[in-house]
Scaffold this active site. Structure first.
Site, PDB file in Angstrom:
ATOM      1  N   HIS A   7       0.840  -1.209   0.000  1.00 58.84           N
ATOM      2  CA  HIS A   7       0.000   0.000   0.000  1.00 58.84           C
ATOM      3  C   HIS A   7       0.866   1.246   0.000  1.00 58.84           C
ATOM      4  O   HIS A   7       2.054   1.206   0.324  1.00 58.84           O
ATOM      5  CB  HIS A   7      -0.981   0.029   1.184  1.00 58.84           C
ATOM      6  CG  HIS A   7      -0.354   0.019   2.551  1.00 58.84           C
ATOM      7  ND1 HIS A   7      -0.152  -1.132   3.281  1.00 58.84           N
ATOM      8  CD2 HIS A   7       0.110   1.016   3.339  1.00 58.84           C
ATOM      9  CE1 HIS A   7       0.387  -0.842   4.447  1.00 58.84           C
ATOM     10  NE2 HIS A   7       0.568   0.471   4.513  1.00 58.84           N
ATOM     11  N   HIS A  79       3.944   7.154   3.622  1.00 57.18           N
ATOM     12  CA  HIS A  79       4.879   6.027   3.495  1.00 57.18           C
ATOM     13  C   HIS A  79       4.450   5.095   2.374  1.00 57.18           C
ATOM     14  O   HIS A  79       3.327   5.163   1.872  1.00 57.18           O
ATOM     15  CB  HIS A  79       5.037   5.256   4.817  1.00 57.18           C
ATOM     16  CG  HIS A  79       3.812   4.551   5.332  1.00 57.18           C
ATOM     17  ND1 HIS A  79       2.947   5.104   6.234  1.00 57.18           N
ATOM     18  CD2 HIS A  79       3.305   3.313   5.069  1.00 57.18           C
ATOM     19  CE1 HIS A  79       1.980   4.240   6.519  1.00 57.18           C
ATOM     20  NE2 HIS A  79       2.162   3.150   5.821  1.00 57.18           N
ATOM     21  N   GLU A 130       7.591   1.116   5.045  1.00 54.94           N
ATOM     22  CA  GLU A 130       7.027   0.068   5.895  1.00 54.94           C
ATOM     23  C   GLU A 130       7.286  -1.267   5.209  1.00 54.94           C
ATOM     24  O   GLU A 130       7.117  -1.378   3.984  1.00 54.94           O
ATOM     25  CB  GLU A 130       5.510   0.291   6.061  1.00 54.94           C
ATOM     26  CG  GLU A 130       4.821  -0.791   6.890  1.00 54.94           C
ATOM     27  CD  GLU A 130       3.303  -0.556   7.034  1.00 54.94           C
ATOM     28  OE1 GLU A 130       2.778   0.452   6.502  1.00 54.94           O
ATOM     29  OE2 GLU A 130       2.659  -1.403   7.670  1.00 54.94           O
TER      30      GLU A 130
END
Ligand SMILES: CC[C@@H](C(=O)O)C(=O)SCCNC(=O)CCNC(=O)[C@H](O)C(C)(C)COP(=O)(O)OP(=O)(O)OC[C@H]1O[C@@H](n2cnc3c(N)ncnc32)[C@H](O)[C@@H]1OP(=O)(O)O
Ligand code: CO
Length: 134
Positions: A7, A79, A130
């Protein structure tokens, strides 16, 4: 080490308003809001064919996105999350190469029920990364 993009996250000051724009103006499928106190955020996922967009609103007094939103009051890209097969192996290799793993370095369970870790943006071209074990 890296697999797919899981994502891309956008920090927003008003989650309901952001979700409405993606749902009503852009015609995307959006999830229900999910409060994640252990991460200091409430999230909505915009589900696209090839990936997801994660809308993030601060939750609680110590939210890790509070200072980002103070600097970017209208919101902004926060992010990018990449999938990895073995998060501890990835963490140890990254540390060996000098990258800073954020927090105590122990994976937390993320929004999809899988272990996640964050890498310092200053070590990755100004982008907070991440990692999610799939
Ligand atoms: C929903 C759960 C989970 C999932 O499963 O998907 C999530 O996504 S949770 C998402 C929220 N959680 C996190 O972001 C955890 C990791 N983040 C952190 O630990 C902190 O946010 C941070 C990255 C260490 C920054 O903390 P902050 O308090 O903002 O520190 P500074 O203000 O001192 O920032 C230092 C420096 O880094 C720049 N910065 C900060 N955030 C970002 C960012 N997102 N992208 C790029 N750069 C960023 C900041 O501007 C500072 O730079 P200088 O001003 O040049 O010093
Ligand atoms: Co995320």
């Amino acid at each position: 080490m890296l697999g797919r993009v899981n994502h891309i996250a956008i920090a927003v000051p008003d989650l309901a308003a952001a979700a409405a724009i993606y749902r009503d103006t852009l015609g995307a499928r959006v999830s229900q809001a999910q409060a994640l106190p252990e991460h200091g955020v409430t999230v909505v996922f915009v589900e696209l064919e090839n990936t997801k967009v994660e809308l993030l609103e601060p939750l609680g007094a110590d939210s890790p996105i509070a200072s980002f939103l103070a600097k970017n009051p209208s919101g902004g890209m926060h992010h990018i999350c990449y999938e990895v097969e073995d998060i501890l192996k990835a963490r140890d290799q990254l540390r060996q190469d000098g990258a800073r793993v954020l927090g105590d370095g122990q994976p937390k369970i993320g929004a999809h029920g899988k272990p996640v870790l964050f890498l310092h943006p200053k070590d990755f071209q100004g982008t907070l990364i991440e990692l999610e074990q799939v």
